[in-house]
Design an enzyme around this catalytic site. Structure first.
Site, mmCIF file in Angstrom:
data_model
loop_
_atom_site.group_PDB
_atom_site.id
_atom_site.type_symbol
_atom_site.label_atom_id
_atom_site.label_comp_id
_atom_site.label_asym_id
_atom_site.label_seq_id
_atom_site.Cartn_x
_atom_site.Cartn_y
_atom_site.Cartn_z
ATOM 1 N N HIS A 48 9.147 -13.435 7.582
ATOM 2 C CA HIS A 48 8.747 -11.965 7.918
ATOM 3 C C HIS A 48 7.897 -11.807 8.736
ATOM 4 C CE1 HIS A 48 6.697 -8.392 6.267
ATOM 5 N NE2 HIS A 48 7.714 -7.968 7.055
ATOM 6 N N HIS A 67 3.354 -11.420 1.351
ATOM 7 C CA HIS A 67 4.391 -10.155 0.882
ATOM 8 C C HIS A 67 5.231 -10.720 -0.328
ATOM 9 C CE1 HIS A 67 3.552 -8.156 4.721
ATOM 10 N NE2 HIS A 67 3.045 -7.242 3.960
#
Length: 118
Positions: A48, A67
């Protein structure tokens, strides 16, 4: 060498300028080598945003510390949940049955954040 690996304890190595984990998962894995087909290697950066990953030995997943994306190391680094955009880059390994040596011979995709990817 496979004798240096303890089950579910990743060892960090360098491959083509990238930190990777080599880990004996304790279960047969996609791309796994060794007598049990359970030794794999992956880049240890999230797909990501390039965040650092931690290994969860309970489910053989890599978890992003930013995250919380999760990647299943037994399933080819498949993204299980979170913001990750791709599977983790997996290092292609070869195993020498006579010596127990493990060799990295390739990587299956680009690694996040590396300007010098080939």
């Amino acid at each position: 060498n496979i004798s240096e690996l303890q089950p579910k304890r990743p060892v960090t190595k360098q491959y083509v300028g990238v930190n990777v984990w080599v880990v004996k998962l304790g279960e047969r894995a996609v791309g796994g080598v060794g007598p049990d087909g359970d030794v794999v290697a992956f880049a240890n950066l999230c797909t990501h945003m390039g965040g650092p990953l931690v290994y969860n030995p309970q489910n053989n997943c890599a978890v992003c510390q930013i995250h919380y994306s999760q990647f299943d190391l037994a399933r080819g680094g498949k993204m299980v949940t979170g913001h990750g955009t791709e599977h983790l880059p997996q290092v292609v390994l070869e195993f020498d049955e006579k010596t127990g040596d493990i060799y990295a011979v390739g990587i299956n995709q680009l690694v996040y954040g590396k300007l010098s990817n080939l």
